[in-house]
Design an enzyme around this catalytic site. Structure first.
Site, PDB file in Angstrom:
ATOM      1  N   ASP A 188     -40.319 -23.476 -47.981  1.00  0.00           N
ATOM      2  CA  ASP A 188     -40.419 -22.984 -46.602  1.00  0.00           C
ATOM      3  C   ASP A 188     -41.888 -22.990 -46.191  1.00  0.00           C
ATOM      4  O   ASP A 188     -42.698 -22.256 -46.747  1.00  0.00           O
ATOM      5  CB  ASP A 188     -39.847 -21.562 -46.516  1.00  0.00           C
ATOM      6  CG  ASP A 188     -39.785 -21.036 -45.091  1.00  0.00           C
ATOM      7  OD1 ASP A 188     -40.248 -21.742 -44.158  1.00  0.00           O
ATOM      8  OD2 ASP A 188     -39.267 -19.922 -44.893  1.00  0.00           O
ATOM      9  N   GLU A 213     -37.922 -26.123 -45.216  1.00  0.00           N
ATOM     10  CA  GLU A 213     -37.705 -25.246 -44.059  1.00  0.00           C
ATOM     11  C   GLU A 213     -38.918 -25.262 -43.127  1.00  0.00           C
ATOM     12  O   GLU A 213     -40.054 -25.091 -43.555  1.00  0.00           O
ATOM     13  CB  GLU A 213     -37.437 -23.828 -44.590  1.00  0.00           C
ATOM     14  CG  GLU A 213     -36.919 -22.845 -43.565  1.00  0.00           C
ATOM     15  CD  GLU A 213     -36.541 -21.509 -44.230  1.00  0.00           C
ATOM     16  OE1 GLU A 213     -36.205 -21.494 -45.439  1.00  0.00           O
ATOM     17  OE2 GLU A 213     -36.600 -20.487 -43.535  1.00  0.00           O
ATOM     18  N   GLY A 290     -33.868 -13.927 -44.166  1.00  0.00           N
ATOM     19  CA  GLY A 290     -34.303 -12.534 -44.197  1.00  0.00           C
ATOM     20  C   GLY A 290     -35.700 -12.417 -43.613  1.00  0.00           C
ATOM     21  O   GLY A 290     -36.411 -13.412 -43.470  1.00  0.00           O
TER      22      GLY A 290
HETATM   23  O1  OSB Z   1     -39.495 -17.746 -42.946  1.00  0.00           O
HETATM   24  O2  OSB Z   1     -37.822 -17.001 -43.994  1.00  0.00           O
HETATM   25  C1  OSB Z   1     -38.948 -16.829 -43.547  1.00  0.00           C
HETATM   26  C2  OSB Z   1     -40.208 -13.353 -44.570  1.00  0.00           C
HETATM   27  C3  OSB Z   1     -40.925 -13.007 -43.446  1.00  0.00           C
HETATM   28  C4  OSB Z   1     -41.016 -13.898 -42.412  1.00  0.00           C
HETATM   29  C5  OSB Z   1     -40.393 -15.134 -42.489  1.00  0.00           C
HETATM   30  C6  OSB Z   1     -39.665 -15.494 -43.587  1.00  0.00           C
HETATM   31  C7  OSB Z   1     -39.589 -14.589 -44.665  1.00  0.00           C
HETATM   32  C8  OSB Z   1     -38.904 -14.879 -45.922  1.00  0.00           C
HETATM   33  C9  OSB Z   1     -38.434 -13.688 -46.720  1.00  0.00           C
HETATM   34  O3  OSB Z   1     -38.784 -15.990 -46.379  1.00  0.00           O
HETATM   35  C10 OSB Z   1     -36.966 -13.620 -46.819  1.00  0.00           C
HETATM   36  C11 OSB Z   1     -36.474 -12.284 -47.313  1.00  0.00           C
HETATM   37  O4  OSB Z   1     -36.439 -11.306 -46.535  1.00  0.00           O
HETATM   38  O5  OSB Z   1     -36.065 -12.193 -48.462  1.00  0.00           O
HETATM   39 MG    MG Z   2     -38.290 -19.472 -42.919  1.00  0.00          MG
END
Ligand code: OSB
Ligand code: MG
Length: 402
Positions: A188, A213, A290
């Protein structure tokens, strides 16, 4: 349902471990919670906006302001029959989807409580088992990352997502793949790349990633389509999908082949379900993302992830990965289990005395995870009545706009 009172609270929650993405480092979360009252029933919503507008253009402070001055006044004393009434109530206010989502989701929870059914059921959930993955932030050293991955795999998580950025990408994927050639692995970028990186990103096909991602701009899906044409690996869209029209446009343009649905990012359960349905009708898999949620948001994500087209492992992990102590009791737990786990549902009321905070219910069904041939799987217990414990973490509180 007439919403008789709305309470807003900001709480401060230190993360158990700092979380680093391409857009910054988070060590503590400031979280806006909304609490609704209707005929003696209380329900909760959690706003996922971060402290800074680095993921999207919202922050907790813009969400607080919009909730207090625009959104809560529209909901207060309104006669709503269901959560699906909220988008129309809030329509005049443009954007501010995370702020809207917190209130709308609290209305859905209220509806589920009043009907005495699980939130999962009310949302149209069908799954009793939810595949769970983890999102692993950028670490101080590659060695530290390897140890973290090892720990999460041992806990039974089915998919490892690595946060990446220029300088923390191919060498890392190389090492991880050398050690774990077969795991479900994704990355990501949170918009850390530009079109000039396209050839290099195309080279990542060799890592057999499940998806990449949001590699490009947070508000783009035109150039993502150009990039996707150069890749074998699927692009997954996160930041740029705000609603069902975006989902449809992006999928028809070929900007990506997978969508990460985050209920806060899209403004609440109504839109999240609509995106789920658009993707399903186009044969595209979705998964539940999340935003480092505390227990209220985490529980809502789990309920959403029980919908049928959430077929890829979500970033739906246990409370303890993020918090020394979550704000709900019981916390969201994930337990490694061999073979098909029992459906665990706890429906007892867990009241911790002396908090003076009302309790709230999340009933989804239960849980567990994914593919299995003797491998460990993970169970999230998602059928419970949890008490919300927030007094010690309170930063500010506005009570109700009554
Ligand atoms: O891009 O998915 C994301 C956390 C904060 C902001 C953006 C993202 C994320 C995560 C964490 O990837 C996912 C989680 O809460 O476990
Ligand atoms: Mg993301």
């Amino acid at each position: 349902m007439k919403i008789e009172a709305i309470h807003m609270r900001e709480i401060a929650m230190p993360l158990a471990h700092p979380f680093e993405t391409s857009f910054g480092l988070t060590t503590e979360r400031r979280i806006l919670l909304v609490e609704l009252e209707c005929e003696g029933v209380t329900s909760w919503g959690e706003c996922v906006a971060g402290e800074h507008p680095y993921f999207s253009d919202e922050s907790i402070d813009t969400a607080w302001l919009m909730t207090e001055t625009e959104l809560a006044p529209r909901l207060l004393n309104a006669e709503v029959s269901a959560g699906t009434d909220c988008p129309a109530l809030f329509e005049q206010v443009r954007g501010h989807r995370m702020a809207k989502g917190a209130l709308e989701n609290a209305v859905w929870e209220m509806d589920a409580l009043r009907q005495g059914i699980s939130l999962s059921k009310l949302l149209g959930g069908t799954r009793e088992k939810i595949p769970c993955g983890v999102s692993i932030g950028i670490q101080a050293t590659p060695q530290k990352l390897m140890e973290t991955i090892e720990k999460e795999l041992a806990a039974g998580y089915q998919r490892i997502k690595l946060k990446c950025k220029p300088g923390w990408d191919e060498e890392i994927f190389e090492r991880v793949r050398a050690r774990w050639p077969e795991i479900l692995l994704s990355c990501d970028a949170n918009s850390a790349y530009r079109l000039e990186d396209a050839e290099r990103i195309a080279g990542w096909d060799r890592f057999k990633l499940l998806m990449i991602e949001q590699p490009l701009w947070y508000d783009d899906f035109f150039f993502h389509a150009e990039l996707q044409r150069k890749l074998k690996t699927d692009i997954c869209l996160d930041e740029c999908i705000r609603n069902r029209r975006d989902a449809r446009a992006a999928l028809e343009l070929g900007s990506g082949r997978i969508i990460n649905i985050k209920v806060g990012r899209v403004g609440g359960f109504s839109e999240a379900i609509a995106i789920h349905d658009v993707a399903q009708s186009l044969g595209v898999a979705v998964w539940c993302g999340g935003m480092l949620e505390a227990g209220v948001g985490r529980s809502h994500n789990i309920a959403l992830a029980s919908l049928p087209n959430f077929s890829l492992p979500g970033d739906v992990s246990a409370s303890k990965r993020y918090w020394a102590e979550d704000i709900i009791e019981p916390e969201v737990t994930v337990s490694a289990q061999d073979a098909a786990p029992e459906c665990s549902s706890q429906l007892g009321r867990n009241q911790r005395s002396g908090t003076g905070i009302a309790s709230s219910v999340w009933t989804a069904s239960c849980t567990d995870i994914g593919p299995d041939s003797g491998r460990k799987s993970v169970a999230v217990i998602l059928s419970f009545i949890a008490t919300v414990l927030i007094t010690t973490r309170m930063v500010r509180c506005v009570s109700s706009l009554e």
